[in-house]
Design a protein around this motif. Structure first.
Motif, PDB file in Angstrom:
ATOM      1  N   ARG A 217     -68.947  30.485 -60.129  1.00  0.00           N
ATOM      2  CA  ARG A 217     -68.769  29.233 -59.385  1.00  0.00           C
ATOM      3  C   ARG A 217     -67.289  28.996 -59.096  1.00  0.00           C
ATOM      4  O   ARG A 217     -66.906  28.599 -57.988  1.00  0.00           O
ATOM      5  N   LEU A 218     -66.425  29.276 -60.061  1.00  0.00           N
ATOM      6  CA  LEU A 218     -64.988  29.113 -59.848  1.00  0.00           C
ATOM      7  C   LEU A 218     -64.490  30.106 -58.800  1.00  0.00           C
ATOM      8  O   LEU A 218     -63.691  29.742 -57.934  1.00  0.00           O
ATOM      9  N   GLN A 219     -64.955  31.347 -58.857  1.00  0.00           N
ATOM     10  CA  GLN A 219     -64.523  32.341 -57.869  1.00  0.00           C
ATOM     11  C   GLN A 219     -64.947  31.926 -56.464  1.00  0.00           C
ATOM     12  O   GLN A 219     -64.172  32.079 -55.506  1.00  0.00           O
ATOM     13  N   ARG A 220     -66.157  31.390 -56.313  1.00  0.00           N
ATOM     14  CA  ARG A 220     -66.617  30.882 -55.017  1.00  0.00           C
ATOM     15  C   ARG A 220     -65.724  29.746 -54.528  1.00  0.00           C
ATOM     16  O   ARG A 220     -65.330  29.690 -53.369  1.00  0.00           O
ATOM     17  N   HIS A 221     -65.392  28.848 -55.435  1.00  0.00           N
ATOM     18  CA  HIS A 221     -64.527  27.713 -55.102  1.00  0.00           C
ATOM     19  C   HIS A 221     -63.158  28.208 -54.646  1.00  0.00           C
ATOM     20  O   HIS A 221     -62.608  27.701 -53.658  1.00  0.00           O
ATOM     21  N   LEU A 222     -62.608  29.191 -55.340  1.00  0.00           N
ATOM     22  CA  LEU A 222     -61.294  29.713 -54.963  1.00  0.00           C
ATOM     23  C   LEU A 222     -61.343  30.399 -53.599  1.00  0.00           C
ATOM     24  O   LEU A 222     -60.396  30.278 -52.810  1.00  0.00           O
ATOM     25  N   ARG A 223     -62.430  31.110 -53.312  1.00  0.00           N
ATOM     26  CA  ARG A 223     -62.565  31.751 -51.994  1.00  0.00           C
ATOM     27  C   ARG A 223     -62.647  30.702 -50.884  1.00  0.00           C
ATOM     28  O   ARG A 223     -62.055  30.855 -49.819  1.00  0.00           O
ATOM     29  N   GLU A 224     -63.390  29.629 -51.133  1.00  0.00           N
ATOM     30  CA  GLU A 224     -63.518  28.563 -50.134  1.00  0.00           C
ATOM     31  C   GLU A 224     -62.190  27.857 -49.895  1.00  0.00           C
ATOM     32  O   GLU A 224     -61.907  27.423 -48.785  1.00  0.00           O
ATOM     33  N   GLU A 225     -61.383  27.754 -50.932  1.00  0.00           N
ATOM     34  CA  GLU A 225     -60.081  27.099 -50.803  1.00  0.00           C
ATOM     35  C   GLU A 225     -59.019  28.034 -50.226  1.00  0.00           C
ATOM     36  O   GLU A 225     -57.903  27.613 -49.981  1.00  0.00           O
ATOM     37  N   GLY A 226     -59.373  29.304 -50.068  1.00  0.00           N
ATOM     38  CA  GLY A 226     -58.429  30.254 -49.503  1.00  0.00           C
ATOM     39  C   GLY A 226     -57.490  30.874 -50.519  1.00  0.00           C
ATOM     40  O   GLY A 226     -56.513  31.518 -50.160  1.00  0.00           O
ATOM     41  N   GLN A 227     -57.766  30.692 -51.798  1.00  0.00           N
ATOM     42  CA  GLN A 227     -56.945  31.295 -52.833  1.00  0.00           C
ATOM     43  C   GLN A 227     -57.548  32.627 -53.212  1.00  0.00           C
ATOM     44  O   GLN A 227     -58.745  32.850 -53.068  1.00  0.00           O
ATOM     45  N   ALA A 228     -56.729  33.515 -53.704  1.00  0.00           N
ATOM     46  CA  ALA A 228     -57.212  34.833 -54.116  1.00  0.00           C
ATOM     47  C   ALA A 228     -58.008  34.694 -55.400  1.00  0.00           C
ATOM     48  O   ALA A 228     -57.483  34.224 -56.406  1.00  0.00           O
ATOM     49  N   PRO A 229     -59.303  35.065 -55.389  1.00  0.00           N
ATOM     50  CA  PRO A 229     -60.090  34.982 -56.634  1.00  0.00           C
ATOM     51  C   PRO A 229     -59.674  36.068 -57.610  1.00  0.00           C
ATOM     52  O   PRO A 229     -59.467  37.213 -57.223  1.00  0.00           O
ATOM     53  N   ARG A 230     -59.527  35.666 -58.852  1.00  0.00           N
ATOM     54  CA  ARG A 230     -59.214  36.622 -59.898  1.00  0.00           C
ATOM     55  C   ARG A 230     -59.542  35.989 -61.234  1.00  0.00           C
ATOM     56  O   ARG A 230     -59.596  34.769 -61.350  1.00  0.00           O
ATOM     57  N   CYS A 231     -59.718  36.813 -62.224  1.00  0.00           N
ATOM     58  CA  CYS A 231     -59.912  36.335 -63.592  1.00  0.00           C
ATOM     59  C   CYS A 231     -58.586  36.407 -64.303  1.00  0.00           C
ATOM     60  O   CYS A 231     -57.801  37.343 -64.106  1.00  0.00           O
ATOM     61  N   CYS A 232     -58.321  35.421 -65.133  1.00  0.00           N
ATOM     62  CA  CYS A 232     -57.068  35.437 -65.894  1.00  0.00           C
ATOM     63  C   CYS A 232     -57.125  36.504 -66.980  1.00  0.00           C
ATOM     64  O   CYS A 232     -56.148  37.191 -67.232  1.00  0.00           O
ATOM     65  N   PHE A 233     -58.240  36.586 -67.638  1.00  0.00           N
ATOM     66  CA  PHE A 233     -58.440  37.579 -68.697  1.00  0.00           C
ATOM     67  C   PHE A 233     -59.784  38.228 -68.465  1.00  0.00           C
ATOM     68  O   PHE A 233     -60.802  37.601 -68.622  1.00  0.00           O
TER      69      PHE A 233
ATOM     70  N   LYS B 214     -59.308  29.784 -75.272  1.00  0.00           N
ATOM     71  CA  LYS B 214     -58.284  29.558 -74.239  1.00  0.00           C
ATOM     72  C   LYS B 214     -58.539  30.438 -73.023  1.00  0.00           C
ATOM     73  O   LYS B 214     -58.397  29.995 -71.888  1.00  0.00           O
ATOM     74  N   ALA B 215     -58.915  31.680 -73.245  1.00  0.00           N
ATOM     75  CA  ALA B 215     -59.217  32.574 -72.126  1.00  0.00           C
ATOM     76  C   ALA B 215     -60.415  32.064 -71.331  1.00  0.00           C
ATOM     77  O   ALA B 215     -60.418  32.102 -70.101  1.00  0.00           O
ATOM     78  N   VAL B 216     -61.427  31.578 -72.024  1.00  0.00           N
ATOM     79  CA  VAL B 216     -62.601  31.033 -71.335  1.00  0.00           C
ATOM     80  C   VAL B 216     -62.198  29.815 -70.500  1.00  0.00           C
ATOM     81  O   VAL B 216     -62.604  29.677 -69.341  1.00  0.00           O
ATOM     82  N   LEU B 217     -61.390  28.937 -71.061  1.00  0.00           N
ATOM     83  CA  LEU B 217     -60.954  27.756 -70.319  1.00  0.00           C
ATOM     84  C   LEU B 217     -60.174  28.146 -69.063  1.00  0.00           C
ATOM     85  O   LEU B 217     -60.308  27.503 -68.020  1.00  0.00           O
ATOM     86  N   LEU B 218     -59.360  29.174 -69.158  1.00  0.00           N
ATOM     87  CA  LEU B 218     -58.616  29.621 -67.987  1.00  0.00           C
ATOM     88  C   LEU B 218     -59.530  30.215 -66.927  1.00  0.00           C
ATOM     89  O   LEU B 218     -59.278  30.075 -65.730  1.00  0.00           O
ATOM     90  N   ASN B 219     -60.595  30.875 -67.345  1.00  0.00           N
ATOM     91  CA  ASN B 219     -61.484  31.561 -66.401  1.00  0.00           C
ATOM     92  C   ASN B 219     -62.525  30.661 -65.761  1.00  0.00           C
ATOM     93  O   ASN B 219     -63.172  31.073 -64.807  1.00  0.00           O
TER      94      ASN B 219
ATOM     95  N   GLU C 159     -55.716  23.898 -60.597  1.00  0.00           N
ATOM     96  CA  GLU C 159     -55.159  22.542 -60.659  1.00  0.00           C
ATOM     97  C   GLU C 159     -55.656  21.742 -61.865  1.00  0.00           C
ATOM     98  O   GLU C 159     -55.105  20.688 -62.182  1.00  0.00           O
ATOM     99  N   THR C 160     -56.695  22.218 -62.546  1.00  0.00           N
ATOM    100  CA  THR C 160     -57.201  21.489 -63.719  1.00  0.00           C
ATOM    101  C   THR C 160     -57.008  22.251 -65.029  1.00  0.00           C
ATOM    102  O   THR C 160     -57.392  21.742 -66.079  1.00  0.00           O
ATOM    103  N   ARG C 161     -56.436  23.434 -64.986  1.00  0.00           N
ATOM    104  CA  ARG C 161     -56.290  24.240 -66.201  1.00  0.00           C
ATOM    105  C   ARG C 161     -55.391  23.573 -67.233  1.00  0.00           C
ATOM    106  O   ARG C 161     -55.671  23.622 -68.424  1.00  0.00           O
ATOM    107  N   GLY C 162     -54.329  22.956 -66.784  1.00  0.00           N
ATOM    108  CA  GLY C 162     -53.426  22.291 -67.724  1.00  0.00           C
ATOM    109  C   GLY C 162     -54.123  21.178 -68.485  1.00  0.00           C
ATOM    110  O   GLY C 162     -53.965  21.048 -69.701  1.00  0.00           O
ATOM    111  N   SER C 163     -54.908  20.388 -67.774  1.00  0.00           N
ATOM    112  CA  SER C 163     -55.647  19.299 -68.426  1.00  0.00           C
ATOM    113  C   SER C 163     -56.684  19.838 -69.397  1.00  0.00           C
ATOM    114  O   SER C 163     -56.855  19.311 -70.494  1.00  0.00           O
ATOM    115  N   ALA C 164     -57.384  20.904 -68.999  1.00  0.00           N
ATOM    116  CA  ALA C 164     -58.409  21.484 -69.875  1.00  0.00           C
ATOM    117  C   ALA C 164     -57.778  22.027 -71.155  1.00  0.00           C
ATOM    118  O   ALA C 164     -58.298  21.807 -72.259  1.00  0.00           O
ATOM    119  N   LEU C 165     -56.648  22.708 -71.029  1.00  0.00           N
ATOM    120  CA  LEU C 165     -55.984  23.239 -72.223  1.00  0.00           C
ATOM    121  C   LEU C 165     -55.396  22.122 -73.081  1.00  0.00           C
ATOM    122  O   LEU C 165     -55.358  22.234 -74.313  1.00  0.00           O
TER     123      LEU C 165
END
Length: 124
Positions: free
Chosen positions: A107-123, A32-37, A42-48
């Motif tokens: 790759r996710l952190q890069r995507h979040l930076r491009e979208e203007g969201q604060a990059p962070r890891c959930c766990f 679950k932690a890997v899926l969140l990270n 916007e796709t975390r709910g579907s992945a979980l």
């Protein structure tokens, strides 16, 4: 499942069971932690949801297939086949995941930076 004859002392069996139980219970939380990270917010709910679906399917169909194997080849052989076909294959796939995890997180952190969201890891 397949114990030697004569049986080992009870404390050895209890220690082996406790170690195995402690290791096996961590997998679900780690996945679950890997899926969140590695999934965008916007796709975390579907992945979980997909993870939960397949986890529940495994809990339902696993015993069914083991029961079928018991009818065909006997109890000891059926559980031995199940351990190899199920647990070891899943362990191998989880082990292979380590080769891709860091790149997917970056790759996710890069995507979040491009979208203007604060990059962070959930766990972390």
């Amino acid at each position: 499942i397949n114990l030697p004859d004569p049986l080992p002392p009870l404390w050895v069996l209890c220690a082996a069971g406790a170690c195995g139980g402690a290791i096996l219970t961590v997998t679900g939380a780690c996945v679950k932690a890997v899926l969140l990270n590695v999934n965008a917010p916007e796709t975390r709910g579907s992945a979980l949801a997909v993870y939960a679906l397949f986890d529940d399917l495994g809990r339902g169909f696993g015993p069914y297939f083991v029961a079928l194997l018991i009818g065909v080849m006997g109890r000891a052989e059926a559980f031995s086949v199940t351990v190899v076909a199920g647990w070891l294959v899943c362990a191998g796939l989880l082990g292979c995941m380590t080769f891709f995890l860091r790149g997917d997180e970056e790759r996710l952190q890069r995507h979040l930076r491009e979208e203007g969201q604060a990059p962070r890891c959930c766990f972390a």
